[in-house]
Design an enzyme around this catalytic site. Sequence first.
Site, PDB file in Angstrom:
ATOM      1  N   ASP A 122      40.273  39.573  19.163  1.00 25.04           N
ATOM      2  CA  ASP A 122      40.364  39.993  17.759  1.00 25.04           C
ATOM      3  C   ASP A 122      40.962  41.390  17.724  1.00 25.04           C
ATOM      4  O   ASP A 122      40.993  42.089  18.747  1.00 25.04           O
ATOM      5  CB  ASP A 122      38.992  39.951  17.067  1.00 25.04           C
ATOM      6  CG  ASP A 122      37.970  40.885  17.713  1.00 25.04           C
ATOM      7  OD1 ASP A 122      37.952  40.963  18.954  1.00 25.04           O
ATOM      8  OD2 ASP A 122      37.198  41.537  16.985  1.00 25.04           O
ATOM      9  N   GLU A 141      34.763  41.508  18.655  1.00 27.46           N
ATOM     10  CA  GLU A 141      34.417  42.811  19.239  1.00 27.46           C
ATOM     11  C   GLU A 141      34.589  43.920  18.218  1.00 27.46           C
ATOM     12  O   GLU A 141      33.760  44.839  18.135  1.00 27.46           O
ATOM     13  CB  GLU A 141      35.317  43.093  20.451  1.00 27.46           C
ATOM     14  CG  GLU A 141      34.861  44.309  21.281  1.00 27.46           C
ATOM     15  CD  GLU A 141      35.393  45.649  20.797  1.00 27.46           C
ATOM     16  OE1 GLU A 141      34.873  46.684  21.245  1.00 27.46           O
ATOM     17  OE2 GLU A 141      36.320  45.677  19.958  1.00 27.46           O
TER      18      GLU A 141
HETATM   19  C1  LIG Z   1      31.388  50.061  15.763  1.00 18.96           C
HETATM   20  N1  LIG Z   1      30.665  51.090  16.509  1.00 18.96           N
HETATM   21  C2  LIG Z   1      29.688  51.871  15.996  1.00 18.96           C
HETATM   22  N2  LIG Z   1      29.252  52.658  16.963  1.00 18.96           N
HETATM   23  C3  LIG Z   1      29.948  52.396  18.099  1.00 18.96           C
HETATM   24  C4  LIG Z   1      30.837  51.425  17.793  1.00 18.96           C
HETATM   25  C5  LIG Z   1      31.813  50.810  18.723  1.00 18.96           C
HETATM   26  C6  LIG Z   1      33.193  51.420  18.687  1.00 18.96           C
HETATM   27  N3  LIG Z   1      33.931  50.891  19.831  1.00 18.96           N
HETATM   28  C7  LIG Z   1      35.214  51.189  20.108  1.00 18.96           C
HETATM   29  O1  LIG Z   1      35.870  51.919  19.388  1.00 18.96           O
HETATM   30  C8  LIG Z   1      35.810  50.601  21.352  1.00 18.96           C
HETATM   31  C9  LIG Z   1      36.606  51.623  22.097  1.00 18.96           C
HETATM   32  N4  LIG Z   1      37.495  51.045  23.081  1.00 18.96           N
HETATM   33  C10 LIG Z   1      33.085  52.926  18.812  1.00 18.96           C
HETATM   34  O2  LIG Z   1      32.888  53.460  19.905  1.00 18.96           O
HETATM   35  O3  LIG Z   1      33.176  53.580  17.755  1.00 18.96           O
HETATM   36 ZN   LIG Z   2      38.840  46.795  22.253  1.00 20.05          ZN
HETATM   37 ZN   LIG Z   3      39.034  48.202  19.286  1.00 17.73          ZN
END
Ligand SMILES: Cn1cncc1C[C@H](NC(=O)CCN)C(=O)O
Ligand SMILES: [Zn+2]
Ligand SMILES: [Zn+2]
Length: 490
Positions: free
Chosen positions: A110, A175
């Site tokens: 996704d 994801e």
């Molecule tokens: C949605 N969310 C809220 N708290 C943490 C997240 C995950 C998000 N994950 C990414 O961005 C992946 C990086 N490769 C982030 O770290 O913000």
């Molecule tokens: Zn990713």
């Molecule tokens: Zn991402």
Amino acid sequence: MVPYGSHGSEPLVDELFNYIDTHQDEFVQDLKDWIAIPSDSSDPLLRGDLSKMVEITAESLQALGATVNLVDMGEEKLNDGRSIPFPKAILAELGKNSSKATVCIYGHVDVQPAKKEDGWKTDPYNMTEINGNLYGRGATDNKGPVLAWINAVKTYRTLDQEIPVNIKFIIEGVEETGSPGLEDLIKANASFFADVDYIVISDNLWLSRKPALTYGTRGSAYFFVEVEGGTKDLHSGTFGGIIHEAMRDLVYLLANLIDSSGHILIPGICDDVAPLTEEERRLYENIDFDLEEHKNNGGVNTFLYSTKEEILQHLWRYPSLTIHGIEGAFSGPGSKTVIPSKVIGKFSIRQVPDMKSAVVQQQVTKHLEDVFAKLKSPNKLTVSMQIGASPWVADVNDPQYEAARNAITKVFGVPPDMIRDGSTIPLARIFQDLTKKSVMMLPIGGADDGEHSQHEKISRSNYIQGTKLFAIFFLELSKVHEELMAKKQP
Ligand SMILES: Cn1cncc1C[C@H](NC(=O)CCN)C(=O)O
Ligand SMILES: [Zn+2]
Ligand SMILES: [Zn+2]
């Protein structure tokens, strides 16, 4: 050090590299085909495309000879009360030879939302190559890396070479919306993971022009702080001056979370932060990281800290607090004179070792309640933690890290920088906790790929060299695994 392009002593390596080089246009075309599917998991209207993307991925894995299980993930409840199916998750396996190592590859197909009007210079879903860069939504996050794994396996298959490890895949389609159901999927398929020796995730970026290996990520404690005044929005001409406004309370609460020097104002929040040892302090000195370039990449004028070491430590091993937004607040253009009745502040704390979500939740809640009590406001305060993702750190002495270092050195001619990532991939820690297996992040994307941003790209070079890296990683992993097994059996 083995220079790039010459591997005289390893004919198989040369054969693999040669195949990948000469078939690169085919691999690039595959990426273009994948990017053409707008598999944005945040948009219910695109759920059909997302499901199609998962099916195409499943077919690609089947074509490699893998056994593919499409697992039903149930339904997603939308805000308007309707439900739509979640995309299926893919559990696939290729090879079941008990004398070989088993590596499990995680990825997602996704993508983040993207519209040409957001300011893309090319159509985000029509991959366009400019100056050696492949622009398109999902190019680096995460379609490019997932395809690089598939390309690597395909190379062995087409050359009729034996793949030196057993491979499992776990590929998901949600994801970007927080991987709902993934933890349950892993729990429900414990037997699938039981014989996995190593878990590899390629879903992050290098830190500089140098290749990198990632051994840690920060966690995330994401909070909603809700202040509710009356039952409906009001006119500030009719009610302004005579009521306790919810927005005023909330803004005061938010202002008491962090000061302008980046210091978090929540009592006790840093108590569990692991102390910086002399050994760890020295690690930061040798990492390739250009402060000015990072500023340029982000369009930022001034950082809170002035040295590379401080910046890296504050991205990787100290917590940070960010105020993200206010739901219910007036945010449009113009001069609306509304008094919002209910507002929800959103902020998150990036957690680091050895912080615990439950402790953070308690500290944050108490702090906000204490600050709110001083306001003597009749409004209703509700604090909730929406996400409690723990930080993840791996043992860099694990055999798969050695294998990856060897593979990177063979492909790129230099050993990787050992880095952490300031953002959160909850899965890494979830995997580590649930399966007790070694988890590694092996990025192939460049520092300036712009994931989640306009003009997301992966360079042709990183995509093709990344494919080589993954192909060689299988070989190197089988070598270190064999040595390990030989040591274990007297
Ligand atoms: C949605 N969310 C809220 N708290 C943490 C997240 C995950 C998000 N994950 C990414 O961005 C992946 C990086 N490769 C982030 O770290 O913000
Ligand atoms: Zn990713
Ligand atoms: Zn991402």
